[in-house]
Design an enzyme around this catalytic site. Structure first.
Site, PDB file in Angstrom:
ATOM      1  N   GLY A  12       0.829  -1.198   0.000  1.00 29.69           N
ATOM      2  CA  GLY A  12       0.000   0.000   0.000  1.00 29.69           C
ATOM      3  C   GLY A  12       0.863   1.246   0.000  1.00 29.69           C
ATOM      4  O   GLY A  12       1.943   1.280  -0.591  1.00 29.69           O
ATOM      5  N   LYS A 105       2.043  -0.314  14.670  1.00 30.70           N
ATOM      6  CA  LYS A 105       2.025   0.089  16.090  1.00 30.70           C
ATOM      7  C   LYS A 105       0.891  -0.577  16.865  1.00 30.70           C
ATOM      8  O   LYS A 105       1.046  -0.898  18.042  1.00 30.70           O
ATOM      9  CB  LYS A 105       1.925   1.611  16.244  1.00 30.70           C
ATOM     10  CG  LYS A 105       0.671   2.281  15.682  1.00 30.70           C
ATOM     11  CD  LYS A 105       0.922   2.782  14.299  1.00 30.70           C
ATOM     12  CE  LYS A 105      -0.183   3.645  13.750  1.00 30.70           C
ATOM     13  NZ  LYS A 105       0.115   4.061  12.354  1.00 30.70           N
ATOM     14  N   VAL A 132       6.223   4.344  15.282  1.00 36.90           N
ATOM     15  CA  VAL A 132       5.933   5.481  16.158  1.00 36.90           C
ATOM     16  C   VAL A 132       6.528   6.742  15.549  1.00 36.90           C
ATOM     17  O   VAL A 132       7.742   6.853  15.391  1.00 36.90           O
ATOM     18  CB  VAL A 132       6.510   5.260  17.571  1.00 36.90           C
ATOM     19  CG1 VAL A 132       6.135   6.428  18.488  1.00 36.90           C
ATOM     20  CG2 VAL A 132       6.014   3.949  18.169  1.00 36.90           C
ATOM     21  N   GLY A 134       6.351   7.979  12.484  1.00 38.33           N
ATOM     22  CA  GLY A 134       6.691   8.002  11.067  1.00 38.33           C
ATOM     23  C   GLY A 134       8.155   8.265  10.789  1.00 38.33           C
ATOM     24  O   GLY A 134       9.039   7.518  11.194  1.00 38.33           O
ATOM     25  N   GLY A 187      -6.872  14.023   2.520  1.00 38.39           N
ATOM     26  CA  GLY A 187      -6.158  12.773   2.701  1.00 38.39           C
ATOM     27  C   GLY A 187      -5.438  12.629   4.026  1.00 38.39           C
ATOM     28  O   GLY A 187      -4.639  11.706   4.210  1.00 38.39           O
ATOM     29  N   ASP A 201      -4.863   5.591  18.254  1.00 41.19           N
ATOM     30  CA  ASP A 201      -3.580   5.517  17.559  1.00 41.19           C
ATOM     31  C   ASP A 201      -2.467   6.120  18.421  1.00 41.19           C
ATOM     32  O   ASP A 201      -1.375   5.562  18.530  1.00 41.19           O
ATOM     33  CB  ASP A 201      -3.681   6.252  16.219  1.00 41.19           C
ATOM     34  CG  ASP A 201      -2.362   6.352  15.499  1.00 41.19           C
ATOM     35  OD1 ASP A 201      -1.960   5.376  14.848  1.00 41.19           O
ATOM     36  OD2 ASP A 201      -1.711   7.420  15.586  1.00 41.19           O
ATOM     37  N   LYS A 205       1.067   4.329  20.236  1.00 42.05           N
ATOM     38  CA  LYS A 205       2.432   4.854  20.133  1.00 42.05           C
ATOM     39  C   LYS A 205       3.014   5.187  21.502  1.00 42.05           C
ATOM     40  O   LYS A 205       4.195   4.931  21.772  1.00 42.05           O
ATOM     41  CB  LYS A 205       2.427   6.091  19.228  1.00 42.05           C
ATOM     42  CG  LYS A 205       1.997   5.800  17.799  1.00 42.05           C
ATOM     43  CD  LYS A 205       1.757   7.082  17.018  1.00 42.05           C
ATOM     44  CE  LYS A 205       1.272   6.786  15.613  1.00 42.05           C
ATOM     45  NZ  LYS A 205       0.917   8.023  14.868  1.00 42.05           N
TER      46      LYS A 205
END
Length: 439
Positions: A12, A105, A132, A134, A187, A201, A205
């Site tokens: 992806g 994560k 964690v 990016g 996006g 999320d 992290k």
């Protein structure tokens, strides 16, 4: 060994980023490593949809087992997300003698303790820089750069979607629903944004980062989690009048042998460096007893930043393989046998400052009733704004407190909300401002 074979499970956005980084920086990586990283297989359920990067058709497969069984693959990169079958794929890869890189994560927060133990048993490594923050090298900073420190605080913005929404609510005075819709159009938010906007999320992290920072086993179930979906633009404006900005913060601390791990909307002083972090950016403040306060800032998600983090793990693993030194650095930075189930402070024991907004009827004595209840529960008022205008039939009364205990606050607000002059449940936002002097 003249090359390192890489197998991708998941093609992806992040998978495409990994491929692009490996392609565009091939010579740089070879010069740094002394050998190429070669993609041998790419597995995905959909191999027909065009991607922004291309790979040879013959290495594409819809069968993950083709990656896991391939003897020419040294490192498996898991990028499908979710709990299963990702967990099973990682365990199978380790048992097959392959190292693993993952950006997952959620899986690490849920099952990291098990996966790291399996990696140790099979003398392989699970690397997870991309899981964690990016493209921000937070994991390497905690595990290696700050290895000589006792970490006291991990404090920051770890979700770009929520930060984008709160930025738009602040700068454009948008209601939450409009800011979310805009984030989805650009996006920055998924069609189902629950994991982001409800703080889940960020909690994943934080659980991982706190384990690394404080020498604990991962304890996701102990992270207090509260999202931003109930934030009202009215509170954003009142906060600004007091000199604060609103952020969804991940807060980890270690004091007197206990951890604080909490995720919630938080007011921070407008002068704090985190207050200036806008849009989809992440930023993390870490305080070590030797290094002092440091700040890491950058894009916490996206094809190329996350792909960059994955490739950094691939390079680290390749170096360890070349030197025949698996587990040179333990996954969480501490020797596994030294990791503990460090006690976590219950949320009701947390002491911090608070913002309250009461929706009260415009009658004499209302303020004294509210302040009396707060005083009876050892909650001291630091500042008050009482607006004359009505909002939905009630007058807003906004207070900031000095430090108070969460248990006392909740008890007070339950009593206040039962008053016949209070029309709606009180809005509560926690305040963190004692960190501001550190940066």
């Amino acid at each position: 060994m003249d090359s390192i074979g890489i197998g991708l499970i998941g093609w992806g956005t992040v998978g495409c980023g990994v491929v692009r980084v490996l392609q565009e920086n091939e010579s740089i990586i070879s010069n740094r490593l002394g050998m190429p990283l070669v993609i041998r297989r790419v597995a995905d359920l959909d191999i027909e949809t065009p991607r922004p990067v291309a790979v040879p058709r013959e290495i594409l497969t819809t069968d993950a087992e083709a990656v896991l069984r391939d003897p020419k693959i040294d490192i498996v990169v898991e990028l499908i997300g979710g709990l299963e079958p990702a967990r099973s794929f990682i365990l199978e890869a380790l048992e097959s003698g392959k190292h693993v890189v993952t950006a997952n994560k959620a899986l690490l927060a849920q099952s990291g303790n098990e996966l790291f133990e399996a990696a140790r048993r099979f003398e392989r490594t699970v690397a997870f820089e991309a899981a964690v923050a990016g493209g921000i090298p937070l994991i390497k900073s905690l595990r290696e750069g700050l290895a000589g420190n006792r970490i006291d605080t991990i404090f920051g913005i770890l979700n770009g979607t929520s930060n984008y929404i709160l930025t738009r609510m602040t700068l454009a005075a948008l209601p939450f629903s409009d800011a979310l819709r805009e984030a989805q159009q650009h996006g920055f938010a998924e069609a189902d944004p629950t994991l982001d906007i409800e703080g889940i999320d960020t909690a994943h992290k934080l659980a991982i980062a706190c384990a690394m920072g404080f020498g604990s086993r991962i304890q996701l179930d102990k992270v207090y989690t509260e999202g931003i979906s109930r934030i009202d633009p009215l509170d954003v404006r009142f906060a600004e009048e007091f000199g604060y900005h609103l952020k969804l913060l991940a807060i980890g601390r270690q004091e007197q042998g206990r951890l604080e791990m909490r995720v919630h909307p938080t007011l921070i002083p407008s002068t704090h460096v985190l207050a200036s972090v806008r849009g989809a950016y992440n930023a993390v403040h870490i305080r070590g007893n030797a290094a002092g306060s440091i700040m890491l800032y950058g894009l916490g998600a996206g094809m190329m930043p996350t792909g960059s983090a994955v490739v950094s793990d691939l390079i680290d693993l390749a170096r360890d393989m070349f030197c025949r030194a698996p587990h040179r650095v333990p996954p969480l930075g501490f020797l596994p046998e030294r990791l503990e189930w460090v006690p976590v402070k219950p949320m009701e024991d947390i002491v911090t400052r608070y913002y309250f907004r009461f929706s009260a009827m415009d009658r004499p004595g209302v303020l004294s009733k509210i302040s009396g209840i707060l005083g009876n529960n050892a909650i001291s008022i630091a500042a008050v704004i009482q607006k004359g205008r009505e909002v939905e039939g009630a007058v807003p009364i906004v207070m900031l407190t000095h430090e108070a205990r969460e248990r006392d606050v909740k008890r007070s607000l339950a009593e206040i909300d039962r008053l016949d002059v209070v029309k709606e449940p009180t809005r509560l936002i926690r305040i963190e401002d004692h960190e501001s002097a550190e940066i």
